[in-house]
Write an enzyme that holds these catalytic residues in place. Structure first.
Site, mmCIF file in Angstrom:
data_model
loop_
_atom_site.group_PDB
_atom_site.id
_atom_site.type_symbol
_atom_site.label_atom_id
_atom_site.label_comp_id
_atom_site.label_asym_id
_atom_site.label_seq_id
_atom_site.Cartn_x
_atom_site.Cartn_y
_atom_site.Cartn_z
ATOM 1 N N LYS A 94 1.196 -0.947 -0.247
ATOM 2 C CA LYS A 94 0.075 0.176 0.163
ATOM 3 C C LYS A 94 0.877 1.424 -0.304
ATOM 4 C CE LYS A 94 -3.738 -1.796 2.313
ATOM 5 N NZ LYS A 94 -4.107 -3.408 3.694
ATOM 6 N N GLY A 119 -12.042 -6.083 5.270
ATOM 7 C CA GLY A 119 -13.507 -6.250 5.280
ATOM 8 C C GLY A 119 -14.485 -6.713 3.837
HETATM 9 N N1 HSE Z 1 -5.238 -8.133 4.228
HETATM 10 C C1 HSE Z 1 -5.786 -6.406 4.928
HETATM 11 C C2 HSE Z 1 -5.621 -5.822 5.800
HETATM 12 C C3 HSE Z 1 -7.197 -6.202 3.463
HETATM 13 O O1 HSE Z 1 -5.628 -6.486 6.725
HETATM 14 O O2 HSE Z 1 -5.275 -4.491 5.514
HETATM 15 C C4 HSE Z 1 -6.964 -4.773 3.640
HETATM 16 O O3 HSE Z 1 -6.445 -4.514 2.720
#
Ligand code: HSE
Length: 404
Positions: free
Chosen positions: A200, A298
């Site tokens: 991210k 989610g």
């Molecule tokens: N596995 C990711 C999290 C899902 O826990 O943020 C959302 O990107």
């Protein structure tokens, strides 16, 4: 695209795919319909009942369907997703995706495909679930004032830390709950080892500063090795430990970025970001700090962000990557000093890492810790050895004016 008629070919019908189906049922104004769904196993039991005849296991059934004018891709593997997205974009079909691993690894090629075929790829759902981070960085913060984007980008690890810190739950039980609630990745090591937050951060950096940095070049350390002793230490110091991802401009020419657990004091916005929530602090010249908060993981929160990108396609919205074409862009450096807490037992960390300066050392029968300055480049050079299970690192923020 015909603004009143979006015909979606959906790839993936897991937690997020089913969420999209549900969200679209509530959104008449999207004028969007899922025509085909590609899955690995049609017979797998699912919570959402979609008409059986729209399912296929053959990607080409969707990619060659002349009715489909938007691909929505929410599978959990990076390489198959890249293949689907590349094929769709090459055919001039726009794509909406939430696949951060694919984006972080392939953004340069995907940007080139968008340019070459004059077609859009939208992915706000890939970073921070329901929080519209990407589109805001791309559109609103399109200037040189932006100094830093920093926050909690992974819902699962934040959920685990909250349960352990505030509810005394064990780490393993909290991780199991994060999986049951649909927050964790299918391989949860991506969450707890920091890679999900890293992916991210790589995407965010493209839209914040116009620079793509390969995931492998970024120091990433997760919460997998956190121990009762670290929680005890943090409690005594009245701080929380959060997994924080950050990209920080050091001056007009240079920036750094990394993902690491961090000691967070009560005065910080992210101190109160708990459970699966994400929180992003954007800092800039003239406006100081802004804070975005929301559900980062989610089914429905992520699907709401996919819906927003579907709606954006109704207005032919696409990212322009304007900052990537600026004449001067800052360059990435790891030549920066961090102040860290390191807890260790069998591995004598003082023999592994060249610390620039040691402020504090504590040696006992069970655990030892050190508070010291270290170059980020040194952490990267030694990163294989830092994964030893008896070690835990946390950043003690200090290298920029810290006022939030
Ligand atoms: N596995 C990711 C999290 C899902 O826990 O943020 C959302 O990107």
């Amino acid at each position: 695209m015909n603004a009143t008629n979006i015909k979606i070919g959906l790839f993936g019908f897991g937690t997020v795919g089913q969420g999209i189906y549900r969200v679209l049922e509530r959104s008449a104004n999207a004028h969007a319909q899922i025509c085909r769904i590609c899955v690995r196993d049609i017979n797998k039991p699912r919570d959402v009942d979609a008409p059986r005849d729209i399912f296929t296991t053959n990607a080409d059934d969707i990619l060659n369907d002349p009715e489909v004018n938007l691909i929505v891709e929410v599978i959990d593997k990076a390489e198959p997703a890249f293949e689907i997205a590349s094929k769709a974009l090459s055919k001039g079909i726009p794509v909406v995706t939430g696949n951060k691993a694919m984006l972080a690894q392939h953004l340069p090629e995907l940007i080139e495909l968008q340019r070459k075929h004059n077609v859009a790829l939208l992915y706000d759902a890939s970073s921070c679930g329901s929080i519209p981070v990407i589109r805001n960085l791309e559109e609103y913060y399109d200037n040189d004032l932006l100094l830093e984007v920093k926050g909690i980008l992974n819902g699962s690890s934040n959920y685990i830390l909250s349960r352990v810190f505030d509810h005394g739950e064990s780490y393993d039980s909290a991780l199991r709950h994060a999986q049951e609630l649909g927050f964790a990745e299918s391989d949860p090591s991506f969450d707890i080892e920091g890679f999900d937050a890293l992916f991210k951060l790589v995407i965010i950096t493209v839209h914040a500063l116009g620079v793509y940095v390969k995931p492998d070049d970024v120091f990433t350390y997760g919460i997998a090795n956190i121990h009762d002793a670290d929680i005890q230490y943090a409690r005594e110091k009245r701080v929380k430990i959060k997994l924080v991802a950050q990209v920080v401009k050091l001056d007009q020419d240079k920036f750094t970025m990394f993902v690491m657990p961090e000691f967070v004091t009560k005065s910080k916005y992210i101190y109160s970001v708990d459970d699966e929530y994400n929180g992003v602090v954007i800092r800039g010249e003239c406006y100081d700090r802004q804070f975005m908060f929301g559900k980062g993981a989610g089914s429905l929160p992520t699907a709401s962000s996919i819906l927003s990108d579907i709606m954006a396609r109704r207005h032919d919205y696409r990212y322009e990557y304007k900052k990537m074409n600026y004449l001067s862009r800052p360059s990435y450096t790891t030549d920066v000093t961090l102040k860290v807490y390191v807890r260790f037992s069998a591995t004598n960390i003082l023999h592994v890492i060249n610390f620039e300066r040691v402020y504090e050392q504590y040696i006992s029968d069970n655990n030892n810790y050190v508070i010291a300055d270290v170059k980020l480049s040194e952490l990267i050079a030694k990163r294989e050895r830092l994964n030893a299970p008896d070690l835990f690192f946390a950043n003690i923020p200090q290298f920029y004016i810290d006022r939030d």
